[in-house]
Scaffold this motif. Structure first.
Motif: not given
Length: 501
Positions: A21-27
């Motif tokens: 989830k974190f990586n998708l939000l940063v993306f």
């Protein structure tokens, strides 16, 4: 009881946070930042012709207005890279977006073309480094196995936002409302409204940047080891849904040499940040990537700038039933007929051309997604070379194709070279150490956009005087970029090369 591991190399510690989830939000945040930059930089493509009637601008003045944002980018990109490497990615992204919104939205109240040009110069200068900073942030927060894919997908955001700008202009610019503002002696109308809408993403992304984590790798590079570990624990918590205490890393070390900057003065620090790029072992990467950015940007950006003009001429010829003609012949016929019509100039955009620009951008965005899906199978270098060769050959073949359907497909193949923006950015993120990464990316983009100024003028001149030569010349340059692509390091050697720095 969780067993903690001490002195874990950063890349390994980042891999242990997982991907979720974190990586998708940063993306999503970084993609939105890139879209905001595109909205601000390329807004002049719509605002300059739309404001011509009210501001009574000449052709020369319009050309200056369109060129100033690019000059703003070139003159400030390196400074933003320096600030990001010395003050942090998150902080500089916030400042960049805030200034971009204030200057960009203020342009909607410009009383004349000079004020409009100055404000657009300032807003473009403000967002000039945001793309490189966003790429550095996402690269330093994403595990190595997914990094290239995520970086490449950001190009889809760039392409999609270009298409969205075109589609937004269709319903807004023809609006007939006009509100007089006595204190400024202006009429707030449709093109001013469109300007405000184009600026809004900067405001939204300023808020998003404030809520985001700082790059843990940047914090580690400046000696903030405990804060870097806290952020990695937070990433682990968001991705896994487990307690941060279950993160197995006790302490982390930066798995690259870090030039500790002890200079006190601005120019000394800037020199210490810049000189490593032009000394071994980074010199080879700087020269190669700088040259590659120039070759790719000078071709594809030039075609993207004149895309509405070329598509409009092409579709005009198709609609009138012309057959058995090459694309250049179609462009010449459409241009000659326009010259003969002697119609009064209007300040509205061509709806068909804008719709086609949107469609082409979406097709390219989808192709970019496909490329990001096969990158782990084929590899960055092979895909880069393949796309360059395909685009170069397609450009040359456009001069011999007399079927409009084939010409349309070849033209899209030429434009597909834009996908290599993402590949080059991924190479830059992989090859440079943290303490110069943002500056290196900004420098590469600055070189590429600087070459674009030359490419834009050469392409437009050749289209009007010797269209066939334009496709031969730019196709040849694109092919040369593919050949030089063999000098890029294979995917398996990237990490090894970086750890030696």
């Amino acid at each position: 009881m969780v067993v903690k591991i001490a002195r874990v190399p950063f890349e390994e510690a980042l891999n242990m946070t997982g991907f979720g989830k974190f990586n998708l939000l940063v993306f999503m945040l970084c993609s939105s930042i890139i879209a905001a930059m595109v909205f601000e930089l390329y807004s002049v493509s719509y605002l300059v012709p739309a404001s011509a009637c009210e501001l009574n601008t000449t052709s020369t003045q319009q050309g200056l207005m369109a060129g100033l944002p690019l000059i703003g980018v070139i003159t400030t990109s390196h400074i933003w890279g320096y600030l990001a490497d010395t003050r942090g990615r998150k902080k500089m992204l916030c400042i960049s977006m805030i200034i971009g919104f204030v200057a960009g939205s203020s342009a909607a109240l410009a009383p004349n073309w000079i004020v409009l040009s100055i404000l657009k110069f300032l807003s473009s200068a403000a967002v000039s480094g945001s793309s490189a900073l966003a790429l550095a942030l996402i690269g330093e927060c994403t595990p190595a196995i997914r990094r290239s894919t995520m970086l490449l997908l950001t190009t889809s955001a760039l392409l999609s936002s270009t298409g969205v700008m075109a589609i937004l202009s269709i319903p807004i610019l023809p609006m007939k409302f006009s509100y007089y503002i006595p204190i400024l002696n202006i009429h707030f109308n449709s093109w001013r409204l469109l300007n405000v809408i184009f600026s809004l993403p900067c405001a939204l992304n300023a808020i998003g940047s404030m809520c985001c984590y700082e790059s843990p790798k940047y914090l580690l590079s400046v000696g903030e080891d405990e804060k870097a570990l806290e952020i990695l624990q937070g990433i682990f918590k968001h991705n896994s849904g487990k307690s941060a205490d279950l993160y197995q890393v006790e302490s982390i070390v930066l798995d690259e040499d870090n030039a500790n900057k002890k200079a006190k003065g601005f120019w000394e620090v800037l020199a210490e940040q810049t000189l490593p790029l032009f000394k071994p072992p980074l010199l080879k990467s700087t020269l190669l990537l700088g040259f590659m950015f120039i070759l790719v940007f000078i071709c594809i950006n030039s075609f993207l700038v004149w895309l509405p003009f070329m598509v409009d001429a092409f579709m005009s010829s198709v609609e009138k039933g012309y057959s058995g003609m090459t694309m250049c012949e179609m462009i010449r016929v459409a241009r000659n007929e326009t010259d003969l019509e002697e119609t009064n100039s209007t300040c509205s955009m061509n709806r068909v051309a804008m719709t086609m620009v949107f469609g082409i951008c979406i097709v390219l965005a989808v192709l970019n997604v496909v490329a990001s899906g096969v990158i782990s199978i084929i590899g960055k270098r092979r895909l880069f070379i393949g796309i360059q060769v395909m685009a170069g050959v397609s450009s040359i073949l456009l001069n011999v194709s007399s079927m409009w359907v084939v010409s349309a497909l070849l033209f899209i193949a030429v434009l597909s070279d834009v996908i290599n923006f993402g590949f080059l950015s991924a190479f830059a993120v992989d090859l440079y150490p943290t303490f110069v990464k943002a500056k290196a990316i900004c420098l590469m983009v600055m070189l590429g956009r600087g070459s674009t100024i030359l490419g834009i003028n050469v392409l437009k001149s050749l289209i009007e005087t010797n269209c066939e030569a334009a496709f031969y010349l730019f196709g040849g340059i694109t092919l040369a970029g593919g050949l030089f692509g063999f000098l890029l390091p294979p995917d398996g050697n990237l990490f090894k090369q970086k750890t030696k720095i």
